[in-house]
Motif scaffolding. Sequence first.
Motif, PDB file in Angstrom:
ATOM      1  N   TRP A   1       0.760  -1.126   0.042  1.00 53.03           N
ATOM      2  CA  TRP A   1       0.089  -0.117   0.044  1.00 53.03           C
ATOM      3  C   TRP A   1       0.840   1.292   0.043  1.00 53.03           C
TER       4      TRP A   1
ATOM      5  N   HIS B   1      -1.449  -6.349   1.969  1.00 62.40           N
ATOM      6  CA  HIS B   1      -2.621  -6.254   2.774  1.00 62.40           C
ATOM      7  C   HIS B   1      -3.813  -6.797   2.152  1.00 62.40           C
TER       8      HIS B   1
ATOM      9  N   TRP C   1      -6.946  -5.422   0.349  1.00 64.22           N
ATOM     10  CA  TRP C   1      -6.556  -4.341  -0.713  1.00 64.22           C
ATOM     11  C   TRP C   1      -5.951  -5.099  -2.003  1.00 64.22           C
TER      12      TRP C   1
ATOM     13  N   PHE D   1     -10.377  -3.959   9.896  1.00 66.22           N
ATOM     14  CA  PHE D   1     -10.656  -2.579  10.454  1.00 66.22           C
ATOM     15  C   PHE D   1     -11.477  -1.582   9.678  1.00 66.22           C
TER      16      PHE D   1
ATOM     17  N   TRP E   1      -3.015  -6.682  13.044  1.00 63.51           N
ATOM     18  CA  TRP E   1      -3.420  -5.271  13.658  1.00 63.51           C
ATOM     19  C   TRP E   1      -4.786  -5.014  13.719  1.00 63.51           C
TER      20      TRP E   1
ATOM     21  N   GLU F   1       0.469  -6.614  16.431  1.00 63.43           N
ATOM     22  CA  GLU F   1       0.876  -5.268  16.566  1.00 63.43           C
ATOM     23  C   GLU F   1       0.012  -4.333  17.294  1.00 63.43           C
TER      24      GLU F   1
ATOM     25  N   LYS G   1      -1.123  -0.476  18.979  1.00 70.81           N
ATOM     26  CA  LYS G   1      -1.070   0.664  18.678  1.00 70.81           C
ATOM     27  C   LYS G   1      -2.014   1.696  19.626  1.00 70.81           C
TER      28      LYS G   1
ATOM     29  N   ASP H   1       5.448  -1.136  15.687  1.00 71.46           N
ATOM     30  CA  ASP H   1       5.329  -0.101  14.968  1.00 71.46           C
ATOM     31  C   ASP H   1       5.800   1.188  15.511  1.00 71.46           C
TER      32      ASP H   1
ATOM     33  N   HIS I   1       3.568   3.769  16.929  1.00 74.52           N
ATOM     34  CA  HIS I   1       2.431   3.348  17.693  1.00 74.52           C
ATOM     35  C   HIS I   1       2.454   3.840  19.274  1.00 74.52           C
TER      36      HIS I   1
ATOM     37  N   HIS J   1       7.726  -2.289  12.397  1.00 81.17           N
ATOM     38  CA  HIS J   1       7.340  -1.490  11.192  1.00 81.17           C
ATOM     39  C   HIS J   1       8.064  -0.206  11.281  1.00 81.17           C
TER      40      HIS J   1
ATOM     41  N   ASP K   1       0.583   8.447  15.022  1.00 81.45           N
ATOM     42  CA  ASP K   1       0.826   7.525  13.956  1.00 81.45           C
ATOM     43  C   ASP K   1       0.863   8.267  12.672  1.00 81.45           C
TER      44      ASP K   1
ATOM     45  N   ASP L   1       6.344   0.917   7.220  1.00 77.65           N
ATOM     46  CA  ASP L   1       5.118   1.267   7.001  1.00 77.65           C
ATOM     47  C   ASP L   1       4.794   2.821   7.040  1.00 77.65           C
TER      48      ASP L   1
ATOM     49  N   ILE M   1      -3.000   4.405   1.908  1.00 81.99           N
ATOM     50  CA  ILE M   1      -3.609   4.311   2.902  1.00 81.99           C
ATOM     51  C   ILE M   1      -4.258   5.869   3.362  1.00 81.99           C
TER      52      ILE M   1
HETATM   53  C1  RM4 Z   1      -2.132   0.701  10.970  1.00 84.29           C
HETATM   54  C2  RM4 Z   1      -0.998  -0.255  11.257  1.00 84.29           C
HETATM   55  C3  RM4 Z   1      -1.043  -1.492  10.299  1.00 84.29           C
HETATM   56  C4  RM4 Z   1      -1.414  -0.900   9.007  1.00 84.29           C
HETATM   57  C5  RM4 Z   1      -2.393  -0.267   8.827  1.00 84.29           C
HETATM   58  C6  RM4 Z   1      -2.610   0.496   7.406  1.00 84.29           C
HETATM   59  O1  RM4 Z   1      -1.996   2.037  11.671  1.00 84.29           O
HETATM   60  O2  RM4 Z   1       0.105   0.512  11.232  1.00 84.29           O
HETATM   61  O3  RM4 Z   1       0.191  -1.795  10.324  1.00 84.29           O
HETATM   62  O4  RM4 Z   1      -1.193  -1.992   8.095  1.00 84.29           O
HETATM   63  O5  RM4 Z   1      -2.335   0.976   9.403  1.00 84.29           O
END
Ligand code: RM4
Length: 430
Positions: A56, A100, A103, A131, A179, A219, A221, A254, A257, A281, A289, A326, A429
């Motif tokens: 992405w 991903h 996607w 998500f 995540w 992961e 966050k 990450d 995060h 990440h 973030d 990321d 994203i």
């Molecule tokens: C999130 C997280 C994930 C990423 C998504 C798009 O904040 O960092 O790793 O896959 O975003």
Amino acid sequence: MTTMIKNERIAEDNERQSADLNRDFEALGEKLNRRNIDIRALTETASQLTVALPSWGVGTGGTRFARFPGPGEPRNIFEKLDDCSVIHQLGRVTPKVSLHIPWDRPKDPAELRGYAEARGLGFDAMNSNTFQDQKGQEKSYKYGSLTHSHAEVRSMAVEHNINVIELGKQLGSDALTVWVGDGSNFPGQQNFRDAFARYLESARTIYNALPGDWNMLLEHKMFEPAFYSTVIQDWGSSYLAAKETGDRCLCLVDLGHHAPNVNIEMIVSRLAQFGKLGGFHFNDSKYGDDDLDSGSIDPYQLFLVFNELVDVKQRDSSFAPFYMLDQSHNVTDPIESLMYSAAEVQRAYVKALLVDRVKLSEYQQNNDPLMAQATLKTAYNQDVEPILQMARHQNGGAIDPVGTYRNSGYRNECAKQRPVDPNQSGSGIV
Ligand code: RM4
Ligand code: MN
Ligand code: MN
């Protein structure tokens, strides 16, 4: 299909720059030699570092306010792989791509695998996405996925993850990164304990579907999209979940995060000490973030993280975490950002390798804080650019990846070959 950059173009650019590089490399080699460091061996070690590209990341990113697409953006996973192949061709640090799903769900996984292999690429950890809702999805993730209060939604999210594992098997991946945005926006909205218990149950079901040689990476966050509480909010929750789930379930850090000023390098050390550090990440952040380019805000922090990673590796040679960039490239050409960022990660690694660990531990033992921190600074302040350039050059990449990329006209070619489809959101994203 856009073609990769012609090797003659790379060779021609390198030709012009190699005399200077050789001089710089020799001079640095002489300096390092005084410390009994062999620059050639160091360059070889630097070449072994790899960081995966996020599929992405090659599309222009955006914020929740706007996205400003650039010319010639990839419109599908094949075009994303084309861009990834150029990034690796020039930079030589990024041989794998992390997908991903949904996607980048391919219609024919074997075809996608073949397409990647033909471009010298493989697949790194798979990322599941629960998500957001997809078109035609039966139940909604609005109030959570793996931790949803309704069992039917949880099963749907678990099934999705198992599906992603199945797809990853066909692509040659060997890890699943999970995540979830699950959490709450209001005090009282969710019972913390019950939500976490539901997470553990879902994670265990997914883990049971994991092939024997795969890892599952959790992961954490701190916030976003949930703004009051997040189920896997911090490394502590992540550690507990990984420990409860199984041996091959590890934590993924990450960099963006965490709360501002959190000592991330110490989190790295803690997780590694207890065998639970599984991946990274990389990105940088100023406020939250932010998904800014690695090393663009706080390169010293990146170095300190690698300082820990090198320490772990010296204690345990089997330590092999999953590394991925990321990032969200909102104002730059994503190809340039990803090449540049991969080199920044490699730079932090090389500098961390330069830390005089014998002296450092003496200073620590003798309680000499000034000289201990100076030992780190000596390594950090050393310009290692010739090592990075030589690593690329020796491996068929470009001494100056961004320069050669700009000279190649690749982006213009993409702009011609990839007319914008108004019905597609492109990628990147938000
Ligand atoms: C999130 C997280 C994930 C990423 C998504 C798009 O904040 O960092 O790793 O896959 O975003
Ligand atoms: Mn991430
Ligand atoms: Mn993130």
